[in-house]
Design a protein around this motif. Structure first.
Motif, PDB file in Angstrom:
ATOM      1  N   TYR A   1       0.824  -1.213   0.000  1.00  0.00           N
ATOM      2  CA  TYR A   1       0.000   0.000   0.000  1.00  0.00           C
ATOM      3  C   TYR A   1       0.857   1.263   0.000  1.00  0.00           C
ATOM      4  O   TYR A   1       0.358   2.365  -0.140  1.00  0.00           O
ATOM      5  CB  TYR A   1      -0.994  -0.008   1.176  1.00  0.00           C
TER       6      TYR A   1
ATOM      7  N   GLN B   1       9.932   1.933   9.081  1.00  0.00           N
ATOM      8  CA  GLN B   1       8.492   2.113   9.323  1.00  0.00           C
ATOM      9  C   GLN B   1       8.142   2.167  10.821  1.00  0.00           C
ATOM     10  O   GLN B   1       8.693   2.963  11.542  1.00  0.00           O
ATOM     11  CB  GLN B   1       7.713   1.052   8.555  1.00  0.00           C
ATOM     12  N   SER B   2       7.265   1.269  11.259  1.00  0.00           N
ATOM     13  CA  SER B   2       6.732   1.416  12.630  1.00  0.00           C
ATOM     14  C   SER B   2       7.725   1.131  13.741  1.00  0.00           C
ATOM     15  O   SER B   2       7.418   1.391  14.900  1.00  0.00           O
ATOM     16  CB  SER B   2       5.534   0.498  12.825  1.00  0.00           C
TER      17      SER B   2
ATOM     18  N   ASN C   1      -1.157   2.984  14.743  1.00  0.00           N
ATOM     19  CA  ASN C   1      -0.941   4.240  14.025  1.00  0.00           C
ATOM     20  C   ASN C   1      -1.566   5.443  14.728  1.00  0.00           C
ATOM     21  O   ASN C   1      -0.951   6.508  14.820  1.00  0.00           O
ATOM     22  CB  ASN C   1      -1.480   4.135  12.599  1.00  0.00           C
TER      23      ASN C   1
ATOM     24  N   GLU D   1       4.472   7.316   0.700  1.00  0.00           N
ATOM     25  CA  GLU D   1       3.426   6.999   1.682  1.00  0.00           C
ATOM     26  C   GLU D   1       2.382   8.112   1.746  1.00  0.00           C
ATOM     27  O   GLU D   1       1.189   7.854   1.854  1.00  0.00           O
ATOM     28  CB  GLU D   1       4.019   6.751   3.077  1.00  0.00           C
TER      29      GLU D   1
ATOM     30  N   ASN E   1      -4.210   6.872   7.241  1.00  0.00           N
ATOM     31  CA  ASN E   1      -3.577   7.667   8.289  1.00  0.00           C
ATOM     32  C   ASN E   1      -4.173   9.079   8.334  1.00  0.00           C
ATOM     33  O   ASN E   1      -4.329   9.659   9.406  1.00  0.00           O
ATOM     34  CB  ASN E   1      -2.062   7.713   8.085  1.00  0.00           C
TER      35      ASN E   1
ATOM     36  N   TYR F   1       4.903  12.248  10.644  1.00  0.00           N
ATOM     37  CA  TYR F   1       4.727  10.806  10.816  1.00  0.00           C
ATOM     38  C   TYR F   1       5.303  10.031   9.623  1.00  0.00           C
ATOM     39  O   TYR F   1       6.034   9.049   9.791  1.00  0.00           O
ATOM     40  CB  TYR F   1       3.236  10.496  11.014  1.00  0.00           C
TER      41      TYR F   1
ATOM     42  N   CYS G   1       8.529   7.364   9.682  1.00  0.00           N
ATOM     43  CA  CYS G   1       8.384   5.987   9.189  1.00  0.00           C
ATOM     44  C   CYS G   1       9.394   5.692   8.088  1.00  0.00           C
ATOM     45  O   CYS G   1       9.733   4.540   7.841  1.00  0.00           O
ATOM     46  CB  CYS G   1       6.975   5.743   8.661  1.00  0.00           C
TER      47      CYS G   1
ATOM     48  N   TYR H   1       1.496  -5.537  17.292  1.00  0.00           N
ATOM     49  CA  TYR H   1       0.080  -5.408  16.911  1.00  0.00           C
ATOM     50  C   TYR H   1      -0.787  -6.564  17.385  1.00  0.00           C
ATOM     51  O   TYR H   1      -0.588  -7.094  18.466  1.00  0.00           O
ATOM     52  CB  TYR H   1      -0.050  -5.195  15.394  1.00  0.00           C
TER      53      TYR H   1
ATOM     54  N   GLY I   1       7.967  -3.461  11.921  1.00  0.00           N
ATOM     55  CA  GLY I   1       7.531  -2.443  10.961  1.00  0.00           C
ATOM     56  C   GLY I   1       7.183  -3.122   9.654  1.00  0.00           C
ATOM     57  O   GLY I   1       7.720  -4.206   9.355  1.00  0.00           O
ATOM     58  N   ILE I   2       6.316  -2.468   8.860  1.00  0.00           N
ATOM     59  CA  ILE I   2       5.900  -3.124   7.617  1.00  0.00           C
ATOM     60  C   ILE I   2       6.983  -3.089   6.525  1.00  0.00           C
ATOM     61  O   ILE I   2       6.775  -3.613   5.443  1.00  0.00           O
ATOM     62  CB  ILE I   2       4.556  -2.581   7.038  1.00  0.00           C
TER      63      ILE I   2
HETATM   64  N1  GLN Z   1       3.944   3.939   7.762  1.00  0.00           N
HETATM   65  C1  GLN Z   1       3.180   2.764   8.006  1.00  0.00           C
HETATM   66  C2  GLN Z   1       1.700   3.101   8.141  1.00  0.00           C
HETATM   67  O1  GLN Z   1       1.378   4.053   8.745  1.00  0.00           O
HETATM   68  C3  GLN Z   1       3.675   2.085   9.242  1.00  0.00           C
HETATM   69  C4  GLN Z   1       2.902   0.840   9.602  1.00  0.00           C
HETATM   70  C5  GLN Z   1       3.748  -0.257  10.163  1.00  0.00           C
HETATM   71  O2  GLN Z   1       4.963  -0.325   9.979  1.00  0.00           O
HETATM   72  N2  GLN Z   1       3.091  -1.176  10.803  1.00  0.00           N
HETATM   73  O3  GLN Z   1       0.852   2.422   7.657  1.00  0.00           O
END
Ligand code: GLN
Length: 305
Positions: free
Chosen positions: A26, A62-63, A114, A158, A165, A189, A193, A241, A258-259
């Motif tokens: 995504y 990322q996260s 998030n 992103e 978001n 944000y 990330c 998560y 992180g994704i």
């Molecule tokens: N930047 C990603 C988001 O907001 C981070 C999500 C993640 O790493 N889980 O969707």
């Protein structure tokens, strides 16, 4: 402990799983990352580094960055004020879910989903002139690597598809739980990330949490011993998560995923272990990465339990 040999064994054993997950698509820039990457690093508190595979290659953390911004937000706002705006319970929902935020009146369940991370950014924006630079300086200090940077292309990518978001941020704003401009919160944000790091940088930066908040690099107390305990507890209970129970069961360590496919985990008093493999499971955690960490604690016989 023969960490190098253990890493080599893990690398062999996870090979059949590396291509199995699904790369996050995504965010267009991340969709293009090859799925056959796998790297791992172990940084011990007594100064030894062990690596395997693509541990030197940079990726989008990322996260994982939410663990840094939690630390900054705690320092800026103080515990009492921060925990009025964000909860401390596992969400049991996907990291980008909107539903819970409505029935819990705009208070995100925890700082690592998030919605919670957007509140952390808002706190940092309220306390610093250049929030992006504040985050970057903090990460550079923690890793002892002044070359760490954002990947502006990933941040822009992103932003171009960051509709969920944006929805979360607007929702938070409608409940009065964002004090700054929605646009500024989102931009910061996406920037955080996009932090571009490798397994070694990550391992070095999280070692402070395995060392009661004391930086092994600068000798500086980055967070208090008590804050380190609290951040570590949150990583254990909320860091991966809605798979957090499965992760704790299998790996037995505080961790943050992180994704981009990275995961940072550590054993207090001993070491930090990080992994990167872009293929994700359905919860958005690295599939081979989770397995690699499970094998690490199984083979070494070390966990927090
Ligand atoms: N930047 C990603 C988001 O907001 C981070 C999500 C993640 O790493 N889980 O969707």
């Amino acid at each position: 402990m023969e960490y190098q040999q253990i890493l080599e064994e893990i690398h062999e054993e996870v090979k059949p799983f590396i291509e199995r997950g699904k790369v996050a698509d995504y965010i267009p820039k991340l969709a293009a990352v090859p799925k056959n990457k796998f790297g791992m690093a172990v940084q011990t508190l007594d100064g030894k580094l062990f690596t395997i595979g693509d541990a030197h290659e940079h990726f989008s953390i990322q996260s994982i960055s939410k663990a840094y911004t939690l630390t900054l937000a705690l320092q800026f706002a103080g515990e009492e004020a921060l925990w009025k705006r964000v909860g401390r319970e596992p969400s049991g929902n996907p990291f980008n879910s909107l539903v819970q935020l409505e029935y819990e009146n705009g208070i995100p369940r925890n700082p690592f989903i998030n919605a919670g991370a957007l509140v952390l950014v808002d706190v940092i924006l309220s306390h610093s002139k250049d929030a992006g630079q504040t985050i970057l300086n903090f990460v550079r200090e923690r890793s002892d690597n002044p070359d760490i940077n954002f990947d502006m292309e990933v941040a822009a990518s992103e932003k171009s598809t960051g509709f969920r978001n944006a929805a979360l941020a607007n929702f938070l704003k409608s409940y009065g739980n964002l004090h700054n401009n929605v646009e500024d919160v989102l931009d910061t944000y996406f920037l955080q990330c996009s932090l571009h790091m490798n397994c070694i940088d990550l391992a070095r930066s999280f070692l402070v949490l395995a060392n009661h908040g004391l930086s092994p690099w600068s000798g500086k107390q980055i967070v208090t011993k008590s804050q380190a305990k609290r951040i570590n507890s949150l990583m254990l209970t909320c860091g991966t998560y809605d798979a957090v129970g499965d992760f704790a069961y299998r790996v037995g360590l505080p961790g943050k995923s992180g994704i981009g496919g990275g995961i940072a985990a550590f054993i207090p008093g001993r070491l930090c272990v990080t992994v990167w493999s872009p293929g994700l499971n359905s919860n958005g955690n690295s599939l081979a990465g989770t397995l690699a960490l499970e094998l690490f604690t199984t083979k070494t016989g070390m966990s927090i339990f």
